[in-house]
Design a protein around this motif. Structure first.
Motif, PDB file in Angstrom:
ATOM      1  N   ALA A  13     -56.694  25.894 -23.031  1.00 16.04           N
ATOM      2  CA  ALA A  13     -55.709  24.816 -23.015  1.00 16.04           C
ATOM      3  C   ALA A  13     -55.841  23.934 -24.257  1.00 16.04           C
ATOM      4  O   ALA A  13     -54.835  23.492 -24.832  1.00 16.04           O
ATOM      5  N   CYS A  14     -57.068  23.679 -24.687  1.00 14.94           N
ATOM      6  CA  CYS A  14     -57.277  22.917 -25.923  1.00 14.94           C
ATOM      7  C   CYS A  14     -56.707  23.664 -27.121  1.00 14.94           C
ATOM      8  O   CYS A  14     -56.105  23.063 -28.010  1.00 14.94           O
ATOM      9  N   ALA A  15     -56.900  24.985 -27.136  1.00 10.10           N
ATOM     10  CA  ALA A  15     -56.354  25.784 -28.236  1.00 10.10           C
ATOM     11  C   ALA A  15     -54.839  25.623 -28.320  1.00 10.10           C
ATOM     12  O   ALA A  15     -54.271  25.451 -29.406  1.00 10.10           O
ATOM     13  N   ARG A  16     -54.180  25.647 -27.190  1.00  4.80           N
ATOM     14  CA  ARG A  16     -52.715  25.490 -27.175  1.00  4.80           C
ATOM     15  C   ARG A  16     -52.307  24.101 -27.651  1.00  4.80           C
ATOM     16  O   ARG A  16     -51.370  23.945 -28.445  1.00  4.80           O
ATOM     17  N   ALA A  17     -53.023  23.086 -27.184  1.00  3.51           N
ATOM     18  CA  ALA A  17     -52.688  21.709 -27.561  1.00  3.51           C
ATOM     19  C   ALA A  17     -52.861  21.488 -29.056  1.00  3.51           C
ATOM     20  O   ALA A  17     -51.999  20.890 -29.722  1.00  3.51           O
ATOM     21  N   PHE A  18     -53.955  21.980 -29.613  1.00  2.00           N
ATOM     22  CA  PHE A  18     -54.219  21.760 -31.034  1.00  2.00           C
ATOM     23  C   PHE A  18     -53.340  22.644 -31.915  1.00  2.00           C
ATOM     24  O   PHE A  18     -52.988  22.253 -33.030  1.00  2.00           O
ATOM     25  N   ALA A  19     -52.973  23.819 -31.421  1.00  2.00           N
ATOM     26  CA  ALA A  19     -52.036  24.666 -32.178  1.00  2.00           C
ATOM     27  C   ALA A  19     -50.690  23.969 -32.317  1.00  2.00           C
ATOM     28  O   ALA A  19     -50.076  23.976 -33.384  1.00  2.00           O
ATOM     29  N   GLN A  20     -50.237  23.351 -31.239  1.00  2.00           N
ATOM     30  CA  GLN A  20     -48.973  22.619 -31.285  1.00  2.00           C
ATOM     31  C   GLN A  20     -49.049  21.433 -32.234  1.00  2.00           C
ATOM     32  O   GLN A  20     -48.034  21.016 -32.799  1.00  2.00           O
ATOM     33  N   GLY A  21     -50.264  20.899 -32.419  1.00  2.00           N
ATOM     34  CA  GLY A  21     -50.447  19.777 -33.341  1.00  2.00           C
ATOM     35  C   GLY A  21     -50.600  20.191 -34.791  1.00  2.00           C
ATOM     36  O   GLY A  21     -50.751  19.328 -35.661  1.00  2.00           O
ATOM     37  N   GLY A  22     -50.591  21.497 -35.054  1.00  2.33           N
ATOM     38  CA  GLY A  22     -50.654  21.977 -36.433  1.00  2.33           C
ATOM     39  C   GLY A  22     -52.042  22.234 -36.970  1.00  2.33           C
ATOM     40  O   GLY A  22     -52.225  22.448 -38.169  1.00  2.33           O
ATOM     41  N   ALA A  23     -53.042  22.260 -36.085  1.00  2.10           N
ATOM     42  CA  ALA A  23     -54.412  22.528 -36.542  1.00  2.10           C
ATOM     43  C   ALA A  23     -54.632  24.014 -36.762  1.00  2.10           C
ATOM     44  O   ALA A  23     -53.887  24.856 -36.258  1.00  2.10           O
ATOM     45  N   LYS A  24     -55.671  24.332 -37.521  1.00  2.00           N
ATOM     46  CA  LYS A  24     -56.129  25.710 -37.674  1.00  2.00           C
ATOM     47  C   LYS A  24     -57.296  25.898 -36.696  1.00  2.00           C
ATOM     48  O   LYS A  24     -58.129  25.000 -36.547  1.00  2.00           O
ATOM     49  N   LEU A  25     -57.365  27.061 -36.066  1.00  2.00           N
ATOM     50  CA  LEU A  25     -58.291  27.231 -34.959  1.00  2.00           C
ATOM     51  C   LEU A  25     -59.311  28.342 -35.174  1.00  2.00           C
ATOM     52  O   LEU A  25     -58.946  29.455 -35.561  1.00  2.00           O
TER      53      LEU A  25
END
Length: 257
Positions: A21-33
């Motif tokens: 869920a964190c991965a999805r949230a941060f992806a939507q924010g434009g972060a690299k994962l």
């Protein structure tokens, strides 16, 4: 709100639950994962899903309990992924709900190795680079169990109390640097947590959440995201989040039909 656009976020335990869920949230924010977990196929499925947000993803199959492998894996990250801006120490688990004098010692070993040692191994390798670069944020996923012990929780509660103490100690040791430390401590979250605790007994796991509306993994991910997007001078040190139907580690209101 501070932007996390193009910041590199490393998430442990990213293959399911709060980590995914964190991965999805941060992806939507434009972060690299950088997604870390033992189950590579799960990570690759998640990475495929996250393509819709146009984010860059690096999957790293890793058991955080293996100190030697953790060291070699993180040091061999490709050059574009070297500088981790945000570390989310999410990997963790509970095993069993037995009285301490009847518990399986192997369950103890697994909880201690994952919840405490794994967190330490990852953080010890990444924190010095954050200090050196003058930026970074460490998020430790703790638990209400780290604040309040409950029957049968013994060693699990002890490991989460350790996460609480480590988060406080990290903050003290990083004082004077711009590196922030946050502990997000949820109560009941409906994920694979209870299935893992009860060694795959789905029926028993489902009873844990029967008659209540527990937190979702997405609820916790939104809070983690909020903490990391505060202005640089703001550090949310500790946050306890419970479902409305839960008042403490042991007090839960269950609805009956």
């Amino acid at each position: 709100m501070a932007s996390i656009q193009d910041q590199i976020v490393l998430i442990t335990g990213a293959s399911s639950g709060i980590g995914a869920a964190c991965a999805r949230a941060f992806a939507q924010g434009g972060a690299k994962l950088v997604l870390v977990a033992r189950r590579l196929e799960r990570l690759e499925e998640l990475a495929q899903e996250l393509k819709q947000y146009g984010t860059q993803v690096y999957c790293l199959q890793l058991d955080v309990c293996d100190r030697t492998f953790v060291k070699s894996a993180l040091r061999s990250l490709p050059e574009p992924w070297h500088n981790i801006d945000i570390l989310i120490n999410n990997a963790g688990l509970s095993r069993g709900l037995d009285k301490f004098y009847t518990a399986d010692i192997q369950d103890w070993e697994e909880m201690i190795d994952t919840n405490i040692k794994g967190l330490l191994y990852i953080t010890r390798l990444l924190a010095p680079k954050m200090v050196e670069r003058g930026r970074g944020h460490i998020i430790n996923i703790g638990s209400i169990a780290g604040h309040q012990t409950y029957p049968g929780g013994n060693v699990y509660c002890a490991t989460k109390a350790a996460v609480k103490a480590l988060s406080e100690g990290m903050k003290m040791d990083l004082l004077g640097t711009p590196v922030r430390v946050t502990s997000v401590d949820p109560g009941m979250v409906k994920t694979e947590f209870s299935q893992v605790r009860f060694h795959g007994d789905v029926e028993r796991a489902n009873k844990v959440y029967q008659g209540i509306t527990p937190l979702s993994a997405e609820d916790v991910a939104e809070i983690v995201y909020f903490c990391t997007t505060r202005p640089p001078h703001v550090n949310i040190s500790e946050l306890i989040v419970l479902a409305t139907d839960q008042a403490s580690a042991t007090l839960v209101h269950r609805y009956t039909e």
